[in-house]
Scaffold this active site. Structure first.
Site, PDB file in Angstrom:
ATOM      1  N   ASP A  42      -2.233  -7.212 -18.589  1.00 33.32           N
ATOM      2  CA  ASP A  42      -2.963  -6.714 -17.413  1.00 33.32           C
ATOM      3  C   ASP A  42      -4.461  -6.741 -17.687  1.00 33.32           C
ATOM      4  O   ASP A  42      -5.189  -5.793 -17.406  1.00 33.32           O
ATOM      5  CB  ASP A  42      -2.486  -5.307 -17.036  1.00 33.32           C
ATOM      6  CG  ASP A  42      -2.948  -4.916 -15.618  1.00 33.32           C
ATOM      7  OD1 ASP A  42      -3.357  -5.808 -14.850  1.00 33.32           O
ATOM      8  OD2 ASP A  42      -2.898  -3.716 -15.296  1.00 33.32           O
ATOM      9  N   GLY A  78      -4.829   4.248 -10.824  1.00 35.49           N
ATOM     10  CA  GLY A  78      -4.479   2.850 -11.031  1.00 35.49           C
ATOM     11  C   GLY A  78      -3.201   2.493 -10.315  1.00 35.49           C
ATOM     12  O   GLY A  78      -2.745   3.214  -9.430  1.00 35.49           O
ATOM     13  N   VAL A  98      -6.046   8.545 -14.112  1.00 42.32           N
ATOM     14  CA  VAL A  98      -6.766   8.848 -15.349  1.00 42.32           C
ATOM     15  C   VAL A  98      -7.710  10.016 -15.084  1.00 42.32           C
ATOM     16  O   VAL A  98      -8.448  10.009 -14.097  1.00 42.32           O
ATOM     17  CB  VAL A  98      -7.548   7.615 -15.853  1.00 42.32           C
ATOM     18  CG1 VAL A  98      -8.355   7.964 -17.085  1.00 42.32           C
ATOM     19  CG2 VAL A  98      -6.591   6.467 -16.156  1.00 42.32           C
ATOM     20  N   GLY A 154       0.068   5.988 -11.925  1.00 40.89           N
ATOM     21  CA  GLY A 154      -0.562   7.032 -12.719  1.00 40.89           C
ATOM     22  C   GLY A 154      -2.040   7.126 -12.390  1.00 40.89           C
ATOM     23  O   GLY A 154      -2.595   6.351 -11.625  1.00 40.89           O
ATOM     24  N   LYS A 214      -4.424   9.312 -19.466  1.00 45.75           N
ATOM     25  CA  LYS A 214      -3.693   8.591 -18.418  1.00 45.75           C
ATOM     26  C   LYS A 214      -2.363   9.291 -18.223  1.00 45.75           C
ATOM     27  O   LYS A 214      -1.611   9.477 -19.186  1.00 45.75           O
ATOM     28  CB  LYS A 214      -3.488   7.145 -18.842  1.00 45.75           C
ATOM     29  CG  LYS A 214      -2.821   6.314 -17.783  1.00 45.75           C
ATOM     30  CD  LYS A 214      -3.028   4.831 -18.024  1.00 45.75           C
ATOM     31  CE  LYS A 214      -2.885   4.089 -16.709  1.00 45.75           C
ATOM     32  NZ  LYS A 214      -3.706   2.903 -16.649  1.00 45.75           N
TER      33      LYS A 214
HETATM   34  P1  ATP Z   1      -4.193  -0.206 -13.914  1.00 41.98           P
HETATM   35  O1  ATP Z   1      -3.280   0.935 -13.638  1.00 41.98           O
HETATM   36  O2  ATP Z   1      -3.594  -1.500 -13.476  1.00 41.98           O
HETATM   37  O3  ATP Z   1      -4.711  -0.234 -15.287  1.00 41.98           O
HETATM   38  P2  ATP Z   1      -6.849   0.642 -13.211  1.00 41.98           P
HETATM   39  O4  ATP Z   1      -7.357   0.212 -14.537  1.00 41.98           O
HETATM   40  O5  ATP Z   1      -7.733   0.375 -12.026  1.00 41.98           O
HETATM   41  O6  ATP Z   1      -5.441  -0.015 -12.897  1.00 41.98           O
HETATM   42  P3  ATP Z   1      -6.410   3.158 -14.423  1.00 41.98           P
HETATM   43  O7  ATP Z   1      -6.000   2.431 -15.644  1.00 41.98           O
HETATM   44  O8  ATP Z   1      -5.555   4.265 -13.946  1.00 41.98           O
HETATM   45  O9  ATP Z   1      -6.543   2.171 -13.203  1.00 41.98           O
HETATM   46  O10 ATP Z   1      -7.890   3.689 -14.636  1.00 41.98           O
HETATM   47  C1  ATP Z   1      -8.629   4.248 -13.595  1.00 41.98           C
HETATM   48  C2  ATP Z   1     -10.102   4.252 -13.942  1.00 41.98           C
HETATM   49  O11 ATP Z   1     -10.337   5.225 -14.932  1.00 41.98           O
HETATM   50  C3  ATP Z   1     -10.591   2.951 -14.575  1.00 41.98           C
HETATM   51  O12 ATP Z   1     -11.012   2.046 -13.610  1.00 41.98           O
HETATM   52  C4  ATP Z   1     -11.747   3.408 -15.428  1.00 41.98           C
HETATM   53  O13 ATP Z   1     -12.949   3.404 -14.673  1.00 41.98           O
HETATM   54  C5  ATP Z   1     -11.384   4.821 -15.791  1.00 41.98           C
HETATM   55  N1  ATP Z   1     -10.929   4.900 -17.177  1.00 41.98           N
HETATM   56  C6  ATP Z   1      -9.727   4.520 -17.662  1.00 41.98           C
HETATM   57  N2  ATP Z   1      -9.644   4.733 -18.979  1.00 41.98           N
HETATM   58  C7  ATP Z   1     -10.828   5.273 -19.349  1.00 41.98           C
HETATM   59  C8  ATP Z   1     -11.379   5.723 -20.614  1.00 41.98           C
HETATM   60  N3  ATP Z   1     -10.691   5.658 -21.756  1.00 41.98           N
HETATM   61  N4  ATP Z   1     -12.630   6.217 -20.614  1.00 41.98           N
HETATM   62  C9  ATP Z   1     -13.330   6.276 -19.466  1.00 41.98           C
HETATM   63  N5  ATP Z   1     -12.878   5.875 -18.271  1.00 41.98           N
HETATM   64  C10 ATP Z   1     -11.645   5.373 -18.204  1.00 41.98           C
HETATM   65 MG    MG Z   2      -6.439   0.626 -16.330  1.00 39.46          MG
END
Ligand code: ATP
Ligand code: MG
Length: 599
Positions: free
Chosen positions: A145, A29, A34, A32, A49
Site C-alpha cells: 500500500d 484511513g 490514527v 481504522g 492506529k
Molecule cells: P491507509 O489506511 O490506506 O493507510 P491513510 O494512510 O490515508 O490510508 P491512515 O493510515 O489511517 O490513513 O493515516 C491517517 C493519517 O494519519 C495519515 O494520512 C497521516 O497524515 C497520519 N499519520 C499516520 N501515521 C502517522 C504517524 N506515525 N505520525 C504522524 N502522523 C501519522
Molecule cells: Mg496509512
C-alpha cells in the site's frame, strides 16, 4: 459540575490500553483511524492506529487472520520506516502504537503546494521509499500500500514509510478497498487479485515517483476496471508532457518500473532506484528543501502537546492499577462499616463474619452497592444502641452521599469515609486536600463536607484534646457503636464553633481544587498550601469562638497544628509525584478542537 458530568468526562478520557492518553485525531484511513496520543509510561508522543476487528457471522468482533504476520511486518526497524513500538489488542480492535512523525504526509505536501516536487526533493523521497522497501523485502515483508498518504515527511525533511503489514491485514480481514491497496498505486497483478511480489511494491514506488515528478497520477480511477484499463490500454504519458524541462531519460526508467507485467520491470526495487536516482537531483539538498516545505504548510502552529501538562503518577492511577487500588479501599471501608455496625447487633459469630465478608466483597466488586450495604449496617448498629439521632444523621449524611457520589464515581465514593480513618492516623486534614486534588470544586467541597462531618462525630466520641479533628483509633473503628454518641451528636450540632470548623473543610477542598485546576505540580502545591491555610484559619476561629462563648480553655492547638502540618507535607509529596489529573479542564481533545477553531 456535578458528579455525573465529571464521571462521563472521565470515561471519555480513558487511556488506550491503560497507558496512552489520546490527544488528537490525525486522520482516517481505508480502515481504522490514527490518533496522536501521549505515552504516559515513556512520556513521549506516539501515533496510534486503531484497527477494528471484523465482525463474525454472529456479529461479534473476531481476531482477523494474519494478525500475527502483521505484527511481525510492522516491527521492521529501519530509519526510513516509521518505527512501531507496540502492537496491542483488546477484544474488538488492535492498536498499532508507532513513532509520531511531526510534519506532513507526502499527500498533504503535494495537495497543499499544488505543484510537483523539484528533482532534489523527488530524489529524497524516492531514495527513502526505496531504502524502506529494500529493507523490508530483504526481511521477507511486502508493503502493498505504497502511496503518498503512507509516506510521512518530518519537520527535519526526513522521509519515512508507514503502514507496513497493514495492507495485507486489511485484505485478509475483508476490509474496504480491494486487495489491501489503493487504486492508482496498485499494480495490475494486485488489482486482479493475482499473486503479488516485490515487483508490486516496485510498481507502486514507480507510480509515486511519477506523481512527485509530474504532480499527476495517470492510473488513478474510481473503479478497479477503470484502473486496469489505465494500466493495460492508456498507460502513462511522457513526463515531458507535464514539463518540457524534465530529462527525457526519466521516461525509460519510469516506464520500466511501471511495466504492465512483473517480468517487464526491474528485477528489484534497488535496481529501479539505482536506475532512477541518477536522473533526479541531490537527495541531501532535497531533504533540506522538504523541511522548508513542511514548515511552510504546518506553519508555526505549536503542537497541542505544548498546552498539556503530563501527569506521571496520577495518569497511571487512572488505569486498571488505580481502579484496583480504589476498589481495595472501598472493600476495606465496606468491611469496616459492617463490622462496626453489626458487632453491636447480637449476631452469631459466624453470621457476623459472613455479613462482613459479604459487604466487604460486595464493596470491592461494586463499590457503590457495597458501601450502601455497609452504611445500612452502621445504621443498624446505631439503632441497636438506641442512638436514634445518630442513626438519623447517618441516614441523612449517607443518603446524600449515595445520591451525589456513591452511585456514580468510585473514587469520590470512598473519600468521605476515609476522613475519620485518616484523622485517627493524625492526618485527617489530608482528606479535603485529596478531594480538592482529585475532584472539580463542587464535588470536592461536598466530599470534604461529608468527611468533615464524620470526622467531627468520631472526634466528639473520642473526647481527645483537639476537638473536631483528633480521633482515637479505637473510636474511629467503633464510632457507630458508641452508646453515648447521641448526646454528643446533639451537643456538636448545637455548637457554633463546630460549624465554623466544619465549614473549613469544603472551602479548603474547593480552594485546593480551583487552584490545582491548572494541573501543574506547582499550582497543586500552592493549592494545598492555601487549603491548609483555610483549614488552619477555620479551626483557629472555631477555637476563639469556643473560648469566647464558653470561657472554656484546653484546646490542644498543638495537636491540630501538627495534624495540619503532617497532612500538608503528605499532600506536597503527592503533588511532587505528579500534577493532578483534571480531565475537565485539561481535555486535550478540546484543546486541539479549540486550536482548530482559532485557525
Ligand atoms: P491507509 O489506511 O490506506 O493507510 P491513510 O494512510 O490515508 O490510508 P491512515 O493510515 O489511517 O490513513 O493515516 C491517517 C493519517 O494519519 C495519515 O494520512 C497521516 O497524515 C497520519 N499519520 C499516520 N501515521 C502517522 C504517524 N506515525 N505520525 C504522524 N502522523 C501519522
Ligand atoms: Mg496509512
Amino acid at each position: 459540575m456535578n458528579a455525573v458530568e465529571h464521571d462521563s468526562r472521565h470515561a471519555e478520557q480513558q487511556l488506550i490500553v491503560d497507558r496512552y492518553r489520546p490527544l488528537e485525531e490525525l486522520g482516517e484511513g481505508a480502515f481504522g483511524s490514527v490518533v496522536s496520543a501521549w505515552d504516559t509510561r515513556m512520556q513521549r508522543r506516539v501515533a496510534i492506529k486503531r484497527i477494528p476487528f471484523p465482525l463474525d457471522s454472529h456479529g461479534a468482533p473476531s481476531v482477523p487472520p494474519g494478525l500475527a504476520e502483521a505484527r511481525t511486518a510492522a516491527m521492521l526497524n529501519n530509519p526510513a520506516i516509521v518505527t512501531v513500538f507496540d502492537f496491542e489488542t483488546d477484544s474488538d480492535e488492535a492498536f498499532l502504537v508507532m513513532e509520531y512523525v511531526e510534519g506532513a504526509s507526502l499527500a498533504e505536501l503535494l495537495a497543499e503546494t499544488g505543484e510537483p516536487l523539484n528533482l532534489d526533493e523527488a530524489a529524497a523521497v524516492v531514495d527513502a521509499i526505496a531504502d524502506a522497501l529494500c529493507f523490508a523485502h530483504e526481511n521477507g515483508v511486502l508493503h502493498l500500500d505504497i502511496k503518498p498518504e503512507n509516506v510521512l515527511v518530518g519537520l527535519d525533511g526526513r522521509v519515512k514509510v508507514a503502514d507496513f503489514g497493514i495492507a495485507e491485514l486489511s485484505s485478509l480481514a475483508g476490509h474496504g478497498a480491494a486487495f489491501g491497496g489503493t487504486l492508482g498505486y496498485m499494480s495490475l497483478e494486485q488489482l486482479r487479485g493475482e499473486e503479488v511480489s516485490e515487483a508490486s511494491d516496485e510498481w507502486a514506488l514507480a507510480a509515486v515517483a511519477f506523481e512527485v515528478i509530474t504532480g499527476d497520477n495517470p492510473f488513478a480511477d474510481s473503479t478497479i476496471e477503470g484502473a486496469i484499463r489505465r494500466i493495460t490500454i492508456t498507460g502513462a504519458p511522457s513526463v515531458r508532457t507535464y514539463d518540457t524541462r524534465l530529462p527525457a531519460a526519466l521516461d525509460d526508467v519510469l516506464f520500466a518500473g511501471l511495466g504492465v507485467e512483473p517480468a517487464e520491470r526491474y528485477p528489484g526495487v534497488a535496481e529501479f532506484a539505482d536506475a532512477l536516482l541518477p536522473h533526479l537531483g541531490d537527495a541531501r539538498a532535497g531533504r533540506a528543501s522538504l523541511a522548508e516545505l513542511v514548515a511552510d504548510i504546518t506553519g508555526d502552529e505549536p503542537d497541542a502537546e505544548d498546552d498539556l501538562v503530563y501527569l506521571g503518577l496520577w495518569d497511571r492511577l487512572q488505569g486498571s492499577g488505580g481502579r484496583v487500588l480504589v476498589q481495595l479501599v472501598a472493600g476495606a471501608e465496606g468491611g469496616w462499616l459492617a463490622w462496626a455496625g453489626l458487632s453491636a447487633v447480637q449476631l452469631p459469630t459466624i453470621a457476623l463474619w459472613a455479613a462482613i465478608a459479604l459487604v466487604a466483597g460486595g464493596a470491592f466488586l461494586a463499590p457503590a452497592l457495597g458501601l450502601v450495604l455497609g452504611l445500612l449496617c452502621a445504621v443498624a448498629g446505631a439503632i441497636a444502641h438506641g442512638a436514634w439521632a445518630l442513626a438519623a444523621a447517618l441516614l441523612l449524611i449517607g443518603g446524600s452521599w449515595w445520591w451525589l457520589f456513591g452511585r456514580q464515581s468510585t473514587g469520590a465514593a470512598v473519600l468521605p469515609l476515609s476522613a475519620p480513618v485518616l484523622a485517627a492516623a493524625r492526618i485527617g486534614f489530608l482528606q479535603p486536600l485529596i478531594a480538592g486534588f482529585t475532584l472539580p470544586p463542587l464535588g470536592a467541597a461536598i466530599a470534604a463536607a461529608l468527611g468533615g462531618a464524620l470526622t467531627m462525630l468520631a472526634s466528639a466520641a473520642s473526647s481527645l484534646g483537639a476537638p473536631y479533628i483528633a480521633v482515637a483509633p479505637s473510636t474511629a473503628l467503633r464510632i457507630w457503636t458508641l452508646g453515648s454518641a447521641a448526646e454528643r451528636v446533639v451537643a456538636l450540632a448545637s455548637s457554633p464553633a463546630a460549624w465554623i470548623a466544619l465549614l473549613g473543610w469544603p472551602v479548603a477542598a474547593a480552594v485546593m481544587s480551583w487552584l490545582s485546576s491548572r494541573a501543574t505540580r506547582v499550582w497543586a502545591a500552592v493549592g494545598a498550601l492555601a487549603g491548609a491555610g483555610v483549614l488552619g484559619g477555620a479551626y483557629l476561629l472555631a477555637d476563639v469562638v469556643a473560648r469566647t462563648l464558653s470561657q472554656q480553655a484546653g484546646y490542644e492547638s498543638v495537636l491540630t497544628a501538627a495534624s495540619l502540618a503532617g497532612s500538608l507535607i503528605l499532600m506536597w509529596l503527592a503533588c511532587w509525584a505528579g500534577a493532578p489529573l483534571r480531565p475537565e479542564e485539561e481535555d486535550p481533545l478540546s484543546v486541539a478542537a479549540r486550536r482548530r477553531e482559532d485557525h
